[in-house]
Design a protein around this motif. Structure first.
Motif, PDB file in Angstrom:
ATOM      1  N   ALA A 101      54.379 -41.488  51.746  1.00  0.00           N
ATOM      2  CA  ALA A 101      55.297 -40.263  51.702  1.00  0.00           C
ATOM      3  C   ALA A 101      55.969 -39.613  51.843  1.00  0.00           C
ATOM      4  CB  ALA A 101      54.600 -39.417  53.239  1.00  0.00           C
ATOM      5  N   MET A 102      57.142 -40.682  52.632  1.00  0.00           N
ATOM      6  CA  MET A 102      59.085 -41.139  52.687  1.00  0.00           C
ATOM      7  C   MET A 102      59.096 -40.355  51.794  1.00  0.00           C
ATOM      8  SD  MET A 102      59.457 -42.604  55.873  1.00  0.00           S
ATOM      9  CE  MET A 102      59.483 -41.924  57.477  1.00  0.00           C
ATOM     10  N   GLY A 103      58.776 -41.359  50.192  1.00  0.00           N
ATOM     11  CA  GLY A 103      59.272 -42.136  48.813  1.00  0.00           C
ATOM     12  C   GLY A 103      59.156 -40.523  48.317  1.00  0.00           C
ATOM     13  N   GLN A 104      58.072 -39.760  48.683  1.00  0.00           N
ATOM     14  CA  GLN A 104      57.621 -38.545  47.591  1.00  0.00           C
ATOM     15  C   GLN A 104      57.964 -37.573  47.848  1.00  0.00           C
ATOM     16  OE1 GLN A 104      55.512 -38.450  44.561  1.00  0.00           O
ATOM     17  NE2 GLN A 104      55.307 -36.436  45.003  1.00  0.00           N
ATOM     18  N   VAL A 105      58.192 -37.263  49.254  1.00  0.00           N
ATOM     19  CA  VAL A 105      59.423 -36.259  49.663  1.00  0.00           C
ATOM     20  C   VAL A 105      60.320 -36.586  50.370  1.00  0.00           C
ATOM     21  CG1 VAL A 105      59.701 -33.894  50.615  1.00  0.00           C
ATOM     22  CG2 VAL A 105      57.048 -34.551  49.939  1.00  0.00           C
ATOM     23  N   ASN A 106      61.315 -36.846  49.368  1.00  0.00           N
ATOM     24  CA  ASN A 106      62.666 -36.761  49.854  1.00  0.00           C
ATOM     25  C   ASN A 106      63.504 -36.314  51.792  1.00  0.00           C
ATOM     26  OD1 ASN A 106      65.279 -38.599  49.788  1.00  0.00           O
ATOM     27  ND2 ASN A 106      65.924 -37.079  49.695  1.00  0.00           N
ATOM     28  N   LEU A 107      63.132 -35.693  52.118  1.00  0.00           N
ATOM     29  CA  LEU A 107      63.409 -34.744  52.889  1.00  0.00           C
ATOM     30  C   LEU A 107      62.276 -34.710  54.346  1.00  0.00           C
ATOM     31  CD1 LEU A 107      62.761 -31.123  51.580  1.00  0.00           C
ATOM     32  CD2 LEU A 107      64.820 -31.957  52.992  1.00  0.00           C
ATOM     33  N   LEU A 108      61.143 -36.119  53.773  1.00  0.00           N
ATOM     34  CA  LEU A 108      60.505 -36.431  55.286  1.00  0.00           C
ATOM     35  C   LEU A 108      61.755 -37.733  55.477  1.00  0.00           C
ATOM     36  CD1 LEU A 108      57.295 -36.596  54.001  1.00  0.00           C
ATOM     37  CD2 LEU A 108      58.168 -35.088  55.327  1.00  0.00           C
ATOM     38  N   LYS A 109      61.753 -37.690  57.099  1.00  0.00           N
ATOM     39  CA  LYS A 109      62.554 -38.945  57.794  1.00  0.00           C
ATOM     40  C   LYS A 109      61.674 -39.567  59.281  1.00  0.00           C
ATOM     41  CE  LYS A 109      65.372 -36.312  60.741  1.00  0.00           C
ATOM     42  NZ  LYS A 109      66.503 -35.765  61.214  1.00  0.00           N
TER      43      LYS A 109
END
Length: 456
Positions: free
Chosen positions: A357-365
């Motif tokens: 998920a973090m790799g797919q959407v750069n914003l997610l942290k």
């Protein structure tokens, strides 16, 4: 969805009014801070329709898509089915059709109109440097391939027909503008304001460069989106929109933006934006101006959140079938925090889902994985799951030096430490006699009591 959805913003407003979810403000309202103040104070309530805006004959509507339930209603589905519906839309396509005329061109204002005199664009926050269009769906074409791109970016009015568009460098619109600049030309754009929910949400779906968001809009509507040809630029726009601006942007025309609000609720300082000019404005005969309250406000956060959820759910379910849902939380600003719901994940699967998920959407942290007995929209249940199932020495992922989005409020040189928390049961947890067996009242007793609850 058997009956196609309406394609107009005013049809959505009418639907909300029939539901008792539209509040009409008849008192004269100042577009400088008063509209933003009232939208903020009523950010979780009904949609707001400002019927009398000082200095302009157009009414202003806001807080239209400020809850998941509202988004689902205007997309013609239930709230429970919304995540799966949007995920499925990413795999479907219904191209638009071009019609000869549409109500958005009933009135024409050409020859570089004075935008501030024509449109009731709010000034939102005290340290911003001008009024911003916040619900403008921008249509452009790749100058090399001719493929359409549809997106939203903030547009500041810079006097007369001049505009400044705030676009991140990785934004598809910026890539197209830079392509045009490399060809020593400008990029034609059209800005559609006052759009139905399908157009707004469709514009936010995470598609690849070259994919046409209007194809997904058609799938959301249940019929092709009707477009009309612009009068002064080689583009097509939603025929039933309220307002369309026709013009161009120029990546060689760098304009200092200074202070601007962001989704996290802080001011940001991005430096320079992209300059441009509007040459023609077309509208309905009595147009309604649509505004989205920027900053850390529900509508601004949610229209991004539901799109991120859809793209993450599609990716994760394709690779890890036990994933049931992804929720991007409002508290995480609709961009930075996610909850992944899983059904009995095997050892290591939850950590893999978090990293994907973090790799797919750069914003997610910050991403939390929970079991499917937890309601991801209930913060108390998520916190309970962390307290009951998370083991700090085994279930904590700390990933320093990850690439961050420029909008992250605590990034350093565009990097951030990303954190994952696995709050899922282990094999054997919850079994009878185990340490994690949950207390239960007999199901048949609860069911009987629920049926007769009003008698007690």
């Amino acid at each position: 969805m058997s009956t196609p959805l309406a394609q107009s913003f005013r049809a959505d407003l009418s639907r909300l009014e029939q539901m008792g979810a539209l509040h009409r403000i008849r008192k004269a309202t100042d577009p400088r801070y008063e509209i933003s103040g009232l939208l903020w104070l009523r950010r979780t309530g009904p949609a707001q329709l400002f019927e009398h805006v000082r200095g302009c004959a157009m009414p202003v509507a806001g807080n239209v898509l400020n809850s998941r339930q509202r988004i689902a209603t205007l997309l013609g589905v239930t709230e429970a089915s919304l995540p799966g519906h949007l995920k499925d839309i990413l795999s479907r396509s219904l191209p638009p059709v071009v019609v000869e005329d549409g109500p958005v061109q009933e009135m024409v204002h050409d020859d570089r109109p004075d935008l501030a005199a024509l449109l009731p664009v709010p000034t939102w926050f005290e340290h911003e440097t001008g009024p911003y269009i916040t619900a403008g769906v921008i249509i452009a074409r790749d100058p090399e391939t001719g493929r359409r791109n549809v997106s939203i970016a903030r547009i500041r009015l810079d006097g007369g027909a001049r505009i400044m568009v705030g676009i991140a460098r990785n934004h598809h619109l910026n890539i197209l503008a830079e392509k045009a600049a490399a060809m020593n030309t400008t990029l034609p754009i059209a800005v559609s304001i006052g759009n139905c929910a399908s157009v707004l949400i469709g514009s936010q779906l995470y598609l690849g460069l070259g994919d046409d968001e209007f194809d997904s809009v058609g799938a959301l509507l249940g019929e092709p989106l009707r477009l009309v040809r612009c009068r002064t630029v080689p583009l097509e726009v939603p025929a039933e929109a309220e307002i369309v601006l026709e013009g161009h942007i120029d990546a060689r025309d760098q304009v200092e933006e200074k202070t601007v609000s962001e989704f996290h609720g802080f001011y940001a300082h991005y430096g320079f934006g992209t300059g441009g000019e509007i040459r023609c404005v077309t509208t309905r005969r009595s147009p309604i101006y649509q505004a989205i309250l920027p900053g850390f406000a529900p509508e601004h956060c949610l229209i991004g959140a539901v799109a991120i959820e859809a793209v993450c759910l599609r990716l994760l379910q394709g690779l890890i079938p036990c994933v049931r849902r992804v929720v991007v939380t409002e508290g995480g600003m609709g961009r930075l925090h996610a909850i992944i719901v899983m059904h009995r994940p095997r050892p290591g699967e939850a950590k893999r889902a978090i990293i994907l998920a973090m790799g797919q959407v750069n914003l997610l942290k910050h991403v939390i994985a929970v079991d499917d007995d937890i309601d991801p929209e209930n913060p108390m249940e998520v916190e309970w799951s962390i307290a009951a199932r998370f083991r700090g020495d085994q279930d904590l992922l700390v990933l320093p030096g990850m690439k961050a989005d420029r909008a992250d409020p605590v990034h350093e040189n565009l990097t951030i430490t990303k954190v994952g928390i696995v709050a899922c049961r282990r094999p054997g947890d919850g079994e009878r006699g185990g340490n994690s067996e949950r207390v239960r009242i007999p199901a048949n007793v609860l069911a009987t009591l629920q049926e007769k609850l009003e008698h007690y």
